[in-house]
Design an enzyme around this catalytic site. Sequence first.
Site, mmCIF file in Angstrom:
data_model
loop_
_atom_site.group_PDB
_atom_site.id
_atom_site.type_symbol
_atom_site.label_atom_id
_atom_site.label_comp_id
_atom_site.label_asym_id
_atom_site.label_seq_id
_atom_site.Cartn_x
_atom_site.Cartn_y
_atom_site.Cartn_z
ATOM 1 N N LYS A 198 2.872 9.279 8.595
ATOM 2 C CA LYS A 198 2.005 9.030 9.756
ATOM 3 C C LYS A 198 2.518 9.521 11.119
ATOM 4 C CE LYS A 198 -0.973 5.411 7.935
ATOM 5 N NZ LYS A 198 -0.575 4.928 6.614
ATOM 6 N N PHE A 201 0.857 -1.189 0.000
ATOM 7 C CA PHE A 201 0.000 0.000 0.000
ATOM 8 C C PHE A 201 0.890 1.235 0.000
ATOM 9 C CE2 PHE A 201 -2.379 3.512 1.809
ATOM 10 C CZ PHE A 201 -3.519 3.482 1.039
ATOM 11 N N ASP A 225 9.335 2.688 1.841
ATOM 12 C CA ASP A 225 8.143 3.406 2.296
ATOM 13 C C ASP A 225 7.992 3.141 3.796
ATOM 14 O OD1 ASP A 225 5.618 4.236 3.042
ATOM 15 O OD2 ASP A 225 4.614 3.495 1.237
HETATM 16 C C1 LIG Z 1 -0.844 5.274 5.183
HETATM 17 C C2 LIG Z 1 0.188 4.878 4.210
HETATM 18 C C3 LIG Z 1 0.418 5.624 3.045
HETATM 19 C C4 LIG Z 1 -0.459 6.792 2.652
HETATM 20 O O1 LIG Z 1 -0.359 7.841 3.550
HETATM 21 P P1 LIG Z 1 -1.409 9.080 3.457
HETATM 22 O O2 LIG Z 1 -0.886 10.043 4.474
HETATM 23 O O3 LIG Z 1 -2.746 8.517 3.792
HETATM 24 O O4 LIG Z 1 -1.341 9.589 2.085
HETATM 25 C C5 LIG Z 1 1.457 5.256 2.218
HETATM 26 N N1 LIG Z 1 2.240 4.204 2.512
HETATM 27 C C6 LIG Z 1 2.043 3.460 3.618
HETATM 28 C C7 LIG Z 1 2.970 2.332 3.903
HETATM 29 C C8 LIG Z 1 1.014 3.761 4.500
HETATM 30 O O5 LIG Z 1 0.819 3.000 5.576
#
Ligand SMILES: *Cc1c(COP(=O)(O)O)cnc(C)c1O
Length: 395
Positions: free
Chosen positions: A253, A138, A224
């Site tokens: 986050k 994701f 990521d």
């Molecule tokens: C939550 C998340 C995103 C997206 O972050 P947003 O602030 O909602 O755009 C991208 N990568 C990972 C691994 C995530 O957990």
Amino acid sequence: MISEQIKQLDSHYIAQTYGRFDLVLSHGNGCEVWDSEGNKYLDFTSGIGTNSLGWGDTQWVAAVAQQAAKLQHCSNLFYSEPAAQLAEKLAKASGLKRAFFCNSGAEANEGAIKTARKYSADKYGANRSTIITLENSFHGRTLSTLAATGQAVFHQHFSPFTTGFEHLPPNDLAVLTARLADNDVCAVMLEIVQGEGGVNSLTQAYLQGVQALCHRQDVLLIIDEVQTGIGRTGSLFAYQQFNLTPDIVTLAKGLGGGLPIGAFLLGEKCQDTLGKGDHGSTYGGNPVCCAAANVVLDRLDAAFLNEVQQKSAWLRSRLAALPKVKSVSGLGLMIGVEFEAGIDAQQIVAEGIQHGLLMLTAKQKLRLLPPLTISQSALEQGIAILANILISKSF
Ligand SMILES: *Cc1c(COP(=O)(O)O)cnc(C)c1O
């Protein structure tokens, strides 16, 4: 306003894109949060891993309030202290060289993708722009980060997507090796622990293998860390537990401790790939968000991270010993719980709300992301509530 009124306004006036829990939150303190009617809940969600220091941390609140009163926003046409300090902290802690600040995880990943494509185009010309990500990953909700996301469920309704992304099976080095033979790939992007995909960790052997392949072919390694970063897994960045030296790291986050800020960190190879005019964000590096993040980073010292590891070990062993639990996954305080057949994690979360415990799901699993500052007694309380639910006759 009482909860029913707020829910009614929401249903009339807010785009109905979220499947919300049946709960209106009003205020919080530490690892506890209250609804509009004054009912108290123990929080194992941290606003999906954002409130790293819990609710209303005194130091964090003071820094945010002071910065808001002093200089709330000035645009990137001017220099400002909070962003400069934060960038230095992130560079020193990560070993990467520079930071670009934005507002969310998806935006951070967009910036990483742009950097990788420009790095490759500058050095090797066109036709080397493919980005490999993993199945079940994701990476965000913009059109490009959805294309990067390796889950078919997200690839409906919105085509055409940005092209140039391919999803390979996680922990399969042979498939990646074969795919890289074509010399059309500029980057591999992955999560050390796939969060939304079900709290699944990649293996040390795979990660080391990916890094070796990337180095050999000058393919950028993008990690990521939007969910795993900023202490969530027990180290400041999850990649540090696997001895990796990524070229780009993305964050969001937990970085602001509950204010919207994202970042991508650039390693030596690509620290100057983006030049003046190549990228920007109006609110990027916002002084209030950066002041908040500075408090978070100052607090996450070695002793703090050590405590996160200890709390994780305790919580994981207790979870594994609960009835109807099949397995426990994840790292640090990013934990997935797989149940035996017949137990629905969504239903456990709903029961949790009834019993004063807030939890999340990821795919079929229960997902726990408690505040990093959670106390031992709160952990014990949470486990007791969850044990009660699992033992109760309703299953
Ligand atoms: C939550 C998340 C995103 C997206 O972050 P947003 O602030 O909602 O755009 C991208 N990568 C990972 C691994 C995530 O957990």
